[in-house]
Design an enzyme around this catalytic site. Structure first.
Site, short mmCIF file in Angstrom:
data_model
loop_
_atom_site.label_atom_id
_atom_site.label_comp_id
_atom_site.label_asym_id
_atom_site.label_seq_id
_atom_site.Cartn_x
_atom_site.Cartn_y
_atom_site.Cartn_z
N GLU A 109 52.69 53.15 27.39
CA GLU A 109 52.38 52.35 28.58
C GLU A 109 51.28 53.08 29.34
O GLU A 109 51.38 54.28 29.59
CB GLU A 109 53.65 52.18 29.43
CG GLU A 109 53.44 51.57 30.80
CD GLU A 109 52.72 50.22 30.79
OE1 GLU A 109 53.14 49.31 30.06
OE2 GLU A 109 51.72 50.08 31.53
N ASP A 155 51.47 44.03 22.39
CA ASP A 155 51.73 43.01 23.41
C ASP A 155 50.87 43.26 24.65
O ASP A 155 51.39 43.59 25.72
CB ASP A 155 53.24 43.05 23.75
CG ASP A 155 53.64 41.98 24.73
OD1 ASP A 155 52.92 40.98 24.86
OD2 ASP A 155 54.69 42.16 25.38
C1 LIG Z 1 52.81 42.09 28.55
S1 LIG Z 1 53.19 43.62 29.24
C2 LIG Z 1 54.30 44.34 28.08
C3 LIG Z 1 55.66 43.73 28.03
C4 LIG Z 1 56.60 44.38 27.04
N1 LIG Z 1 55.99 44.53 25.73
C5 LIG Z 1 57.85 43.56 26.90
O1 LIG Z 1 57.94 42.72 25.99
O2 LIG Z 1 58.78 43.78 27.69
C6 LIG Z 1 51.74 44.56 28.92
C7 LIG Z 1 51.84 46.00 29.40
O3 LIG Z 1 50.74 46.73 28.84
C8 LIG Z 1 50.30 47.69 29.79
N2 LIG Z 1 48.94 48.05 29.34
C9 LIG Z 1 47.75 47.48 29.65
N3 LIG Z 1 46.77 48.02 28.92
C10 LIG Z 1 47.34 48.96 28.11
C11 LIG Z 1 46.87 49.82 27.09
N4 LIG Z 1 45.58 49.84 26.75
N5 LIG Z 1 47.74 50.62 26.45
C12 LIG Z 1 49.07 50.61 26.79
N6 LIG Z 1 49.60 49.80 27.74
C13 LIG Z 1 48.75 48.98 28.38
C14 LIG Z 1 50.42 46.98 31.10
O4 LIG Z 1 50.51 47.91 32.17
C15 LIG Z 1 51.71 46.17 30.89
O5 LIG Z 1 52.84 46.90 31.36
#
Ligand SMILES: C[S@@+](CC[C@H](N)C(=O)[O-])C[C@H]1O[C@@H](n2cnc3c(N)ncnc32)[C@H](O)[C@@H]1O
Length: 272
Positions: A109, A155
């Site tokens: 994250e 995701d």
């Molecule tokens: C759609 S949410 C994830 C939801 C989670 N997979 C679930 O199903 O409960 C996307 C997340 O990715 C994080 N994020 C954004 N860019 C990112 C990156 N490059 N690498 C890792 N996390 C990232 C955001 O802060 C957010 O918490």
């Protein structure tokens, strides 16, 4: 990074993603050999649907709360798991609930606040490694896994205008690092053009064995609305194409509002 999943947890798109994620984890657990899960964009892991963020959008009321209210048979494994976990489970909570003693998971994250909560929620589980790290970059760092069996969930939040292109590159990268990995990537369906281009790129690329499971609440013609979503899966486990359509239909039956153009689809984008 403005996206915070707490505003959207438990919405219809989350239910689609998580019901299929659970099926994939169950499929991984059919074999005794240990597996690893890489959750590239993990969020905080657990969500209070009565908290301010969730109540402000009310999205869960049109998602998981409808499934808790009445649960179709095909969704029983998913909804029973949600019930048993208390707070609404995000992907890390679903993954951690399904790990067997020899399995493990890596959750990445990038948002510092969300990472801190994720670490608080799962940092004590020795099978869960939590990283403040770019999930795309983690693909290169953690694949191939020593177990030689892995499920990778990608995701992203789709804040970046080139997210579909980044996703496609990530799928190719994951496959190049570890061709046998099961890779599942979620995408929004707002209007048709970006999804069509994404599918074409996957059809014309070098990836083998790719299917997409799609869910439409309505005709995808309004770019400002989340009209549906999809999950593209590379190396889908045995019986994916037979067992996912009834899950999608049950989701639509409860979460759809009978709008024109609602439906589900299972599309093969590349042969084995
Ligand atoms: C759609 S949410 C994830 C939801 C989670 N997979 C679930 O199903 O409960 C996307 C997340 O990715 C994080 N994020 C954004 N860019 C990112 C990156 N490059 N690498 C890792 N996390 C990232 C955001 O802060 C957010 O918490």
């Amino acid at each position: 990074m403005n996206y915070r999943h707490a505003f959207h947890a438990g919405n219809a798109a989350d239910c689609v993603k998580h019901a299929i994620l659970l099926w994939l984890l169950q499929a991984m657990a059919r074999k005794a050999k240990p597996f690893c899960v890489l959750d590239t964009h993990a969020g905080i892991g657990r969500y209070d649907l009565h908290a301010d963020a969730a109540l402000r959008t009310g999205e869960a009321a049109r998602g998981i709360l409808r499934l808790l209210d009445y649960t179709p048979e095909a969704l029983r494994p998913y909804v029973d798991l949600v019930r048993s976990l208390g707070l609404y489970p995000g992907s890390p909570a679903i993954i951690s609930a399904m790990l067997r003693p020899g399995d493990r998971a890596i959750a990445c994250e990038l948002h510092p606040d969300d990472h801190a909560i994720l670490r608080r929620n799962f940092g004590r589980d020795p099978r869960m490694a939590v990283h403040l790290r770019d999930g795309y970059e983690a693909i290169g760092a953690f694949l191939p896994p020593p177990e030689r069996r892995a499920l990778i969930l990608i995701d992203p939040p789709y804040e970046a205008t080139d997210e579909f292109a980044r996703l496609e590159a990530a799928l190719r990268h994951a496959s190049a690092r570890f061709a046998a990995g099961v890779v599942a990537a979620w995408y929004p369906i707002k209007h048709r053009a970006p999804v069509r281009a994404f599918h074409d790129a996957l059809r014309n690329g070098r990836l083998r064995d790719v299917v997409a499971a799609e869910f439409f609440l309505r005709e995808p013609v309004d770019a400002a609305r989340l009209n549906g979503c999809g999950l593209v899966v590379v190396n889908p486990p045995f019986r994916f194409e037979a067992e996912i359509p009834p899950i999608l239909s049950a989701l639509l039956d409860r979460l759809g509002d009978r709008e024109p153009g609602e439906g589900t689809a299972l599309i093969r984008l590349a042969d084995e």
